[in-house]
Design an enzyme around this catalytic site. Structure first.
Site, short mmCIF file in Angstrom:
data_model
loop_
_atom_site.label_atom_id
_atom_site.label_comp_id
_atom_site.label_asym_id
_atom_site.label_seq_id
_atom_site.Cartn_x
_atom_site.Cartn_y
_atom_site.Cartn_z
N LYS A 164 -54.31 -36.95 7.80
CA LYS A 164 -53.18 -36.39 7.04
C LYS A 164 -53.64 -35.26 6.11
O LYS A 164 -52.99 -34.22 6.00
CB LYS A 164 -52.51 -37.51 6.22
CG LYS A 164 -51.46 -37.06 5.24
CD LYS A 164 -50.20 -36.52 5.89
CE LYS A 164 -49.20 -36.06 4.83
NZ LYS A 164 -48.00 -35.47 5.42
N LYS A 233 -50.79 -31.92 -4.66
CA LYS A 233 -51.54 -33.19 -4.64
C LYS A 233 -52.35 -33.28 -3.35
O LYS A 233 -53.54 -33.59 -3.37
CB LYS A 233 -50.56 -34.38 -4.72
CG LYS A 233 -51.26 -35.73 -4.50
CD LYS A 233 -50.29 -36.88 -4.24
CE LYS A 233 -49.72 -36.85 -2.85
NZ LYS A 233 -49.01 -38.10 -2.48
P1 NAD Z 1 -40.47 -39.20 -4.06
O1 NAD Z 1 -40.99 -38.83 -5.40
O2 NAD Z 1 -39.15 -38.67 -3.62
O3 NAD Z 1 -40.41 -40.80 -3.93
C1 NAD Z 1 -41.40 -41.66 -4.45
C2 NAD Z 1 -40.66 -42.85 -5.06
O4 NAD Z 1 -41.61 -43.83 -5.49
C3 NAD Z 1 -39.83 -42.48 -6.31
O5 NAD Z 1 -38.47 -42.79 -6.06
C4 NAD Z 1 -40.44 -43.32 -7.42
O6 NAD Z 1 -39.47 -43.82 -8.34
C5 NAD Z 1 -41.07 -44.45 -6.64
N1 NAD Z 1 -42.14 -45.13 -7.34
C6 NAD Z 1 -43.19 -44.59 -8.02
N2 NAD Z 1 -43.97 -45.57 -8.52
C7 NAD Z 1 -43.42 -46.75 -8.14
C8 NAD Z 1 -43.78 -48.12 -8.33
N3 NAD Z 1 -44.87 -48.45 -9.03
N4 NAD Z 1 -42.97 -49.06 -7.80
C9 NAD Z 1 -41.86 -48.72 -7.10
N5 NAD Z 1 -41.47 -47.45 -6.88
C10 NAD Z 1 -42.25 -46.47 -7.40
O7 NAD Z 1 -41.62 -38.80 -3.04
P2 NAD Z 1 -41.48 -38.61 -1.44
O8 NAD Z 1 -41.25 -37.16 -1.18
O9 NAD Z 1 -40.56 -39.63 -0.90
O10 NAD Z 1 -42.99 -38.93 -1.01
C11 NAD Z 1 -43.49 -40.27 -0.95
C12 NAD Z 1 -44.88 -40.23 -0.32
O11 NAD Z 1 -44.78 -39.69 1.01
C13 NAD Z 1 -45.87 -39.33 -1.07
O12 NAD Z 1 -47.14 -39.93 -1.04
C14 NAD Z 1 -45.84 -38.04 -0.29
O13 NAD Z 1 -47.04 -37.31 -0.44
C15 NAD Z 1 -45.63 -38.55 1.12
N6 NAD Z 1 -44.95 -37.61 2.04
C16 NAD Z 1 -43.82 -36.93 1.66
C17 NAD Z 1 -43.20 -36.08 2.58
C18 NAD Z 1 -41.94 -35.31 2.23
O14 NAD Z 1 -41.56 -34.41 3.01
N7 NAD Z 1 -41.27 -35.58 1.12
C19 NAD Z 1 -43.72 -35.93 3.86
C20 NAD Z 1 -44.85 -36.66 4.23
C21 NAD Z 1 -45.46 -37.50 3.31
#
Ligand code: NAD
Length: 280
Positions: A164, A233
């Protein structure tokens, strides 16, 4: 029943996809509004991370600190032989540590970072890069296939995260490089709209020119669901990994500096950084 912890852009889209595929889902997020949205989508909204315990739990969290906190609450409640599929992007070393911790509790932990964004999750078209036990992957595969067009078992624990980080380092580099090449052409009198059809039929194409530029930059929509902060990040994690293993990154390192040097805030959509390089 499938558990999901983290119901943001990715976790929320996965939850809605699994519901649309007829699966029972129970989810938890620190944000009460996202728990309410999960309930509205027909899922059970749990009051604590422990409440999501199930034979398969998917994590979609912003960083390893959040994963560690959730595992501490969740692990004592997980059934023996259950699988945790962690789709968060985190350090490979952290993933290996979590796998050992889960193993000691009789639970399999797979690093399963994803590519494809919220739209890919909603359509069941993600690419999932897996590190960890092949047997655990086979147990989780039928349900993960509801989210993914492609699941690749890359290797041992942590290997999914290595894949990744290499992928997203390329995304960051390709976007910055495309922005500079398109700026050069634009200043020479050929706009992105004029040049992209031929680049995308020629050897300079990449996802940056085929997908990002037309879908999110030229259109002005900037609504991919991925933030500049998350991309920074990922780039920082890749730079740290390169340092750890002694792999020089002169070209990708210059692109990484462009991401760090951009004044686009972390909360903004990530393609705005490329648009800034193009315009700058
Ligand atoms: P986001 O910020 O929209 O969602 C993350 C969620 O986690 C938030 O709603 C937050 O409240 C929650 N959270 C944080 N700490 C927590 C805890 N201790 N307990 C419960 N909930 C908690 O982020 P995202 O865009 O959905 O990304 C999530 C992961 O996926 C990240 O690691 C990101 O790098 C990865 N990712 C994102 C994408 C994208 O296009 N958005 C694509 C591939 C990978």
């Amino acid at each position: 029943m499938i558990g999901i912890v983290g119901l943001g852009q990715m976790g929320g889209a996965m939850l809605r996809r699994l519901r649309a595929e007829g699966q029972g889902v129970q989810g938890f997020d620190l944000d009460p509004a996202l728990r309410e949205a999960a309930r509205a989508a027909g899922a059970i909204a749990c009051a604590t991370p422990a409440g999501v315990a199930a034979p398969l739990v998917i994590l979609s969290l912003p960083h390893a600190g959040a994963v560690g906190a959730v595992l501490a609450a969740l692990l004592p409640h997980m059934p023996q032989g259950a699988v945790i599929a962690d789709t968060s992007t985190i350090e490979p070393g952290q993933a290996r540590g979590f796998a050992a911790r889960c193993d000691a509790a009789g639970v399999a932990y797979l690093d399963t970072p994803v590519s494809g964004g919220p739209a890919g999750a909603a359509a069941g078209q993600l690419a999932i890069m897996v590190g960890g036990s092949a047997a655990a992957l086979e147990r989780a595969r039928p349900l993960l296939l509801l989210l993914a067009a492609r699941i690749v078992h890359v290797g041992e624990s942590g290997a999914g995260q290595v894949a990744k980080l290499a992928n997203n380092l390329l995304v960051a580099t390709h976007l910055a490089a495309a922005a500079e090449a398109l700026r050069m052409a634009d200043r020479a009198g050929v706009s992105p709209e004029a040049i992209l059809p031929v680049i995308n039929a020629a050897s300079g194409r990449s996802a940056a020119t085929e997908v990002n530029w037309p879908r999110w930059i030229s259109s002005g929509s900037f609504d991919s669901g991925f933030t500049a902060g998350l991309m920074r990040k990922d780039v920082r994690l890749a730079l740290a990994l390169a340092e750890e293993v002694g792999a020089g990154l002169s070209v990708c390192g210059a692109a990484a500096a462009a991401w760090e040097g951009s004044d686009v805030p972390d909360v903004a959509e990530f393609n705005r950084v490329a648009a800034g390089i193009f315009g700058g």
